[in-house]
Scaffold this motif. Sequence first.
Motif, mmCIF file in Angstrom:
data_model
loop_
_atom_site.group_PDB
_atom_site.id
_atom_site.type_symbol
_atom_site.label_atom_id
_atom_site.label_comp_id
_atom_site.label_asym_id
_atom_site.label_seq_id
_atom_site.Cartn_x
_atom_site.Cartn_y
_atom_site.Cartn_z
ATOM 1 N N GLU A 109 0.856 -1.189 0.000
ATOM 2 C CA GLU A 109 0.000 0.000 0.000
ATOM 3 C C GLU A 109 0.889 1.234 0.000
ATOM 4 O O GLU A 109 1.921 1.258 0.676
ATOM 5 N N ILE A 110 0.487 2.246 -0.767
ATOM 6 C CA ILE A 110 1.239 3.494 -0.811
ATOM 7 C C ILE A 110 0.263 4.626 -1.080
ATOM 8 O O ILE A 110 -0.705 4.465 -1.828
ATOM 9 N N PRO A 121 3.260 -10.564 -10.905
ATOM 10 C CA PRO A 121 3.059 -9.119 -10.747
ATOM 11 C C PRO A 121 1.828 -8.824 -9.882
ATOM 12 O O PRO A 121 0.809 -9.521 -9.982
ATOM 13 N N LEU A 122 1.931 -7.810 -9.033
ATOM 14 C CA LEU A 122 0.817 -7.451 -8.172
ATOM 15 C C LEU A 122 -0.252 -6.706 -8.966
ATOM 16 O O LEU A 122 0.051 -5.886 -9.832
ATOM 17 N N ALA A 123 -1.492 -6.993 -8.649
ATOM 18 C CA ALA A 123 -2.600 -6.190 -9.168
ATOM 19 C C ALA A 123 -2.950 -5.149 -8.110
ATOM 20 O O ALA A 123 -2.746 -5.370 -6.902
ATOM 21 N N TRP A 124 -3.499 -4.012 -8.552
ATOM 22 C CA TRP A 124 -3.683 -2.891 -7.642
ATOM 23 C C TRP A 124 -5.120 -2.372 -7.662
ATOM 24 O O TRP A 124 -5.778 -2.352 -8.709
ATOM 25 N N HIS A 130 -3.125 7.077 -4.065
ATOM 26 C CA HIS A 130 -3.359 6.074 -3.022
ATOM 27 C C HIS A 130 -3.821 4.772 -3.669
ATOM 28 O O HIS A 130 -4.872 4.719 -4.317
ATOM 29 N N ARG A 131 -3.021 3.716 -3.491
ATOM 30 C CA ARG A 131 -3.386 2.423 -4.039
ATOM 31 C C ARG A 131 -2.915 1.317 -3.114
ATOM 32 O O ARG A 131 -2.000 1.506 -2.298
ATOM 33 N N SER A 132 -3.542 0.152 -3.235
ATOM 34 C CA SER A 132 -3.174 -0.999 -2.418
ATOM 35 C C SER A 132 -3.189 -2.249 -3.273
ATOM 36 O O SER A 132 -3.929 -2.342 -4.270
ATOM 37 N N ALA A 133 -2.367 -3.210 -2.901
ATOM 38 C CA ALA A 133 -2.261 -4.452 -3.655
ATOM 39 C C ALA A 133 -3.500 -5.303 -3.446
ATOM 40 O O ALA A 133 -4.067 -5.356 -2.354
ATOM 41 N N VAL A 134 -3.904 -5.969 -4.506
ATOM 42 C CA VAL A 134 -5.026 -6.904 -4.432
ATOM 43 C C VAL A 134 -4.523 -8.205 -3.836
ATOM 44 O O VAL A 134 -3.532 -8.779 -4.324
#
Length: 567
Positions: free
Chosen positions: A496-497, A549-552, A559-563
């Motif tokens: 998360e960022i 690869p991470l989905a977001w 502001h986003r976070s990994a699925v």
Amino acid sequence: MTLLSVRDLRVGFGRAGQEKEVVHGVSFDVAPGETLAIVGESGSGKSVTAMSINRLVDYGGGRILGGQILLDGTRDLVTATEAEMQGLRGREIGMIFQEPMTSLNPVLKVGTQIGEIFAKRHGLSGRAVRDAAIRALDRVRIPDAARRLDQAPHQMSGGMLQRIMIAMALASEPRLLIADEPTTALDVTIQAQILALLAELQRETRTGLIFITHDIGVVAGIADKTVVMQHGKVVEAGTTNDIIDRPTHPYTQHLLSAVPHFRHGAAAPEARQAPGTPALAVRDLAVRFPVGGGFLRPAKGEVHAVSNVSFELQPGETLGIVGESGSGKSTMARAILGLNEPTRGEISAGGPRAVQMVFQNPNASLNGRMNVRTLLAEPVIAAGRKVDRAAEDRMRMLLDKVDLPTDSLERYPHEFSGGQRQRICIARALMPEPKILVLDEAVSALDVSVQAKVLDLLVDLQREFDLAYLFVSHDMGVVERIAHRIAVIYAGQIVEIGPSTEVLSAPQHPYTRKLISAVPALDRREVDFAVETDEVPSTLRPLGWEPAPLAWHEHGPGHRSAVEPRP
């Protein structure tokens, strides 16, 4: 019934008959199953008091000058022989020290050091010793416990080393446990787990606990009684609720006012608008360490310490990096500095001297044989420049900026307090005129009041020099106070960022919510800690393995976070 009773304890250092008294008439009691917190800043005498209980102060040039230390109301430890004390230490009185690297033997594997306790205290042998050591490490949530047993202390992070020290202390099942700043170097989730372990031990065995700390937020959650010390004296004592809610002594009030209160993003600075050319750009960074193998033998696997990390840092911006010990945040910081070789990825920072680092421990960062002038000249010389009049002028200017007198140039590190030494480290990092400072737990070793002053200094320096900060910390209250944005790292990946106000007030990833829920606070009283059974995932992978690869999820601007992957 009283387990331990300390009466009018006085401790001094120096030659016999010429001792300088540093602990003056300290008294308190600890009952079975009770937690007593001793609170105070560096130099208050709290650690000397703790070391006196098991007579370890005798080995540090000190001696007990007067008073009584009664165990079970009958045995006076002040008059006990060394042979009697050897029978009590570990078995009856356990101790968790603040600095694990000075407590563990650097040349012995961790498994050897833990196994010795089970062999001597519990009479185990062979495979049973190793199995018991693995269970001890599992209990304090160290991932890959079996593999860690075969490692030396220098191969582990500071947080892991502290958990090993706690596991060793709990292995002896003492009736009285003295914990001297046991959670200072730990992130909030591990801190909560350690407190849970100590609470579990107390419930099972009615162990008395003396908890020494400068963090009153931690005290609020675990301590039945609190003693506040200043200059070797008890200035206030009572129930923890009374101390926090109705402090009467000015020093207690001062300590409470200096605590960084976590406000779920309300105290965070606003994120900077209109990003331009970044001071630092990291693209697809990966850092891996081979495991196994040897001379002419290939590695058996790799530790994926950092995987696919990407972010940008703007001039004048602070990005807080948070995550548990072993999550990869310090490895990432060291890779940005060139101290760890990246396996792949790109790091753009505007030149080799554009990034400087301020480390956690100023005592270990400064050469005690060098005066401040020589210390500040080091980065200038390393950059291939002469220490000329311009460099001397910059030394004086920076000392003024960090609020140290110019005559400090001729003084040595031991002549300064801990907070002043960290200011010297900051001044030294600024000598090559960097654009970016990497601050790796730069204030975690400082007292809360000193910590607040250093944070204010960092904010002022950032505004004046338009510095970009990469602020690595386990303390969410400190991160909230200084960071414009926050990146949360879990098992080597950013999950998360976003802007600090949003990440802290409305966390989206389960791991971020877990970190925030574990933050200690003055209003969290008598917390019912429970030991979690979930484990931190291992980052040890087979050779050639690549993460997906991470989905977001996007939650707003920046502001986003990994699925989370589906089970």
